[in-house]
Design a protein around this motif. Sequence first.
Motif, PDB file in Angstrom:
ATOM      1  N   LYS A  87     -39.420  35.246  15.641  1.00  0.00           N
ATOM      2  CA  LYS A  87     -39.216  36.244  14.600  1.00  0.00           C
ATOM      3  C   LYS A  87     -40.037  35.688  12.980  1.00  0.00           C
ATOM      4  O   LYS A  87     -39.350  34.711  13.299  1.00  0.00           O
ATOM      5  N   PHE A  88     -40.662  36.185  12.724  1.00  0.00           N
ATOM      6  CA  PHE A  88     -41.370  35.644  11.121  1.00  0.00           C
ATOM      7  C   PHE A  88     -40.486  36.553  10.369  1.00  0.00           C
ATOM      8  O   PHE A  88     -41.022  38.113  10.888  1.00  0.00           O
TER       9      PHE A  88
ATOM     10  N   HIS B  94     -28.684  26.035  12.079  1.00  0.00           N
ATOM     11  CA  HIS B  94     -29.807  26.215  10.739  1.00  0.00           C
ATOM     12  C   HIS B  94     -30.494  24.946  10.731  1.00  0.00           C
ATOM     13  O   HIS B  94     -29.458  24.103  10.538  1.00  0.00           O
ATOM     14  N   ILE B  95     -32.104  25.306  10.372  1.00  0.00           N
ATOM     15  CA  ILE B  95     -32.850  24.137   9.813  1.00  0.00           C
ATOM     16  C   ILE B  95     -33.023  24.455   8.486  1.00  0.00           C
ATOM     17  O   ILE B  95     -34.674  25.913   8.074  1.00  0.00           O
TER      18      ILE B  95
ATOM     19  N   THR C 205     -35.483  32.422  14.591  1.00  0.00           N
ATOM     20  CA  THR C 205     -35.838  33.081  13.535  1.00  0.00           C
ATOM     21  C   THR C 205     -36.358  32.668  12.227  1.00  0.00           C
ATOM     22  O   THR C 205     -35.154  31.848  12.187  1.00  0.00           O
ATOM     23  N   ILE C 206     -36.999  33.008  11.891  1.00  0.00           N
ATOM     24  CA  ILE C 206     -37.756  32.173  10.647  1.00  0.00           C
ATOM     25  C   ILE C 206     -38.038  32.696   9.412  1.00  0.00           C
ATOM     26  O   ILE C 206     -38.717  33.430   9.270  1.00  0.00           O
ATOM     27  N   GLY C 207     -37.614  32.425   8.208  1.00  0.00           N
ATOM     28  CA  GLY C 207     -37.383  33.006   7.131  1.00  0.00           C
ATOM     29  C   GLY C 207     -39.131  33.405   6.130  1.00  0.00           C
ATOM     30  O   GLY C 207     -39.184  34.520   6.666  1.00  0.00           O
TER      31      GLY C 207
ATOM     32  N   VAL D 163     -34.389  29.090  10.957  1.00  0.00           N
ATOM     33  CA  VAL D 163     -35.254  28.144  10.002  1.00  0.00           C
ATOM     34  C   VAL D 163     -35.542  28.845   8.610  1.00  0.00           C
ATOM     35  O   VAL D 163     -35.601  30.265   8.747  1.00  0.00           O
ATOM     36  N   GLY D 164     -35.276  27.998   7.811  1.00  0.00           N
ATOM     37  CA  GLY D 164     -35.379  29.038   6.699  1.00  0.00           C
ATOM     38  C   GLY D 164     -36.634  28.592   6.125  1.00  0.00           C
ATOM     39  O   GLY D 164     -37.340  30.264   5.955  1.00  0.00           O
TER      40      GLY D 164
END
Length: 896
Positions: A503-504, A365-366, A402-404, A383-384
């Motif tokens: 994915k956002f 995780h980034i 997938t980006i938070g 990604v957070g």
Amino acid sequence: MKKSKLFIAATVTATSAIVAGAGITAQAAPSLFSDVSEKSSHYPAIMDLTQRGIIQGYGDGTFKPNEVVTHGQAAKIIAGVIGLDGSDEEILAVLKQNGILADTSHSNEPVTRYQMATIITHVLQLPTFDAMTMPFTDVSMEHQPAVTALFTYGITTGTSATTFSGDKVVTRGQLATFVVRAEQIMQQVSTGPEITGTTITVGGIQNNTLNANGQEWPIGTNAQTILNGRNAPALAGALLDVIVMDGEIVEVMAIDLKASGQRDANVVLDGDNTTIGNIVVDADFVELKNLVVTADIRVTGRATQIMLDQLEIKGELLVQEVEAPKTASLTTIAVTDQVPIGLNITGAEFAMQLLRSGVINSDTHIPNLSNFSADLEINAPSVGTFFWQPQPRGATISGTTTIGTTVIDPDYTATSQEMMKRFGIQQQQRAAHQETLEELRKQQQQNLLQQIQQEIEKQRQQREEAAEKQRQKAQENFLKELDELRKQQQLPALPVNIGGNLKFDNMVIPPSAAIEIALGEGVHINNVLTQTPAERVGEMFKNLRQNQINTITSANGQQAPYHPTPASPNDNSNSSSGSNTGGGSSGGGNTEIPLVTTNLETMITHAQEKLNEVQEGAIPLSENGYNISYMQQWIPQLAVDTLEAAITEAQALVAHAQNPSIAYQRIASLTTNHLLATTTQTDIKRMVEKLEKLMNIQPIAYGLQEKAIIHSLLDGKNITSIPEGENLNAGRVYEAIWSMLQEELTDEQQFFLELVQEIRHTIQIEGNQVIFPLNEAILYTDPVTNQASELVPAITAQLAIVQPAMINEVTFIDAENIRLTFTSNIEVSNGEEFILIMEDSSDPIYGTVSNSTTNSVDIQIDGSVTSPATFIHIECESNSGYNLLQEPLTMVNTNV
């Protein structure tokens, strides 16, 4: 016992008084004060100083540990520590006179953390470290020695991993802890081993010994996890900030890597889970593994491939842009596009900030990612938070992750400048918008003070509320004007491309932004948060498919499903009314394709505006870099001439393409496809790209005039202030150069010393020769041909170390004559004067050389001298101020 006379304190040495009382630990006992808990981190220090009678509480039985310390209160505490007696006014006057307290006229003014650092280093005579690297990034240059000393000795750890917050105030509890902790450190220093900090350049590592700066350094056990033969290739030529104890390297504080590997053959730095402060990777094909970095890792523009394995970075990974000034008019964007970086990360989670294009491959995780470049590919589990600032000419992001939360924040400053220039808004309006933007950024980045009295906190909140209202109003007005400009004119939208399988969860996009987002087929957005009306979202997103965006949340928090209106199919049929249907040719007629020059004409307009800006003096020009002052930026005339020639070439190309006789490409033969027209659409496209590269002229140097002056003061000089036998290293040579310049420079030129300090790490020592590079050669690289030309040669000063022979014996001849014997041959003329100072006497003795040999001189004393006598200082008139004694010498009497 306290001293009875205050004025004696002007010459008192603080260390002895403090060490005598240092190290007292508060006994486990109930607290003397109702507001100081035994669990408080300040409890031991407060009890220590209270038991020694140095500090007192208030009449109501409280100590008030969280109350701000004033200069008057700090003076009383310091007076108690060093045994100083007198009235409050007298104590303040003496402490100010000796530089211990700031020269403030009000004793009730609060003490800041900067002032606290100065107080402690002065009172305890704490050694400072000019060359040490500390993790704090917010310390001003004048306070760096004191703050570095406090950090090095563990007196302070800062307010965070990377901040010291020097302007914040100090509380009574904090000051007590600082003072007692510093006393204990000084007691250890005074009785313990010799500990110093220095910067060295690695020459080689072998058998637990490091060769650096012409010296062999033993490597202690703790430092061997980094400094070992396995890491020697990666550390070749590296700059190290190290702690040295009794001549042995015991700890590595920071590393500046210089050695590069090769593609598929990285150089590896394996830390074996060692903790280190900062790492700078100024190399390529480097692998870092098994390290705990308490500050930041900074990757310079040289790197194209970096591997990070099992790292813990408590600061950030900062990937810098390619250094455009080294290649003159090549812009940051142009160079970045040519040199993307690859980051391969294994088993590590840390925040990243990229100022250039690149590819990130991570198996973990980034947590936080900031991107300020043109193109980026991310392949990671998740990604957070992703902060994305697309460049004015557009940007692309792709990959699989997938980006938070994603925040898209285009560079409004560059965008608004371009809009206002294009639509002819007056200079006053441009300035007003710029001021508004800068004010918004400052207000958003303002650091809030903590632990302030209730009234101060109330005032701060009032100011913050007023500033927030002003910021919101200014932002609303600014965005309205941007939106109005967008409606009045067809503003080319900032192109943003999102591809791959991204994915956002939540995407935040600014309102009224001139932005056009193209979504690839594999992209999905769960929710879009924007002030843009739903009917306008379809205009912002291109290639939008059904179910690609689930919901849209407006600024007031209302969320609704989003179903885009399908776009009508494009009619790509072409009218044939303009075609030539005449016969006579077996080819079935002529195929006519018009040459489109609109983009090239627009680019010519922008390039001419840039050229006019430069030529009208907005950016200084020069043929010779040596006349560039410290604060002046420089554009080479060669880059400007190249741009001007390209504009002329482009204008001719447009005229040629619009010539009716060749306005179309004609296929003369179906078998050869030979083009009769000499101008093609490809030529026009290449010309657009050429102008785009050339018009992005950037300043490439500054301060050459000052460096040339420093060169004239140092080059060819001898360094005579380093005693024979003393270790030669870059730090010691830097001190000698600093002293030479202080004598040579006028008061107005003292700021030159800051330039020397910034580049001191470049000093090289070869035997008795010192090479001091002041500035690298400046090149101009044509972005089209890639041909390099040298504009300014490198500026390098060369000095020689001339170490004078030292006196190793003083012999009594008679009451009026003595003999001085030196460690090596000397050249001293008869009649030359010497100055001698004896122990327990402040009156100098003067003498004249009456006779000399190869390694001794006879001195005729002006007066008389008795034996025995011990000399602590002897200097020669030809080398004034230099003590020829390495240690006190007692005179030998051979007549007895």
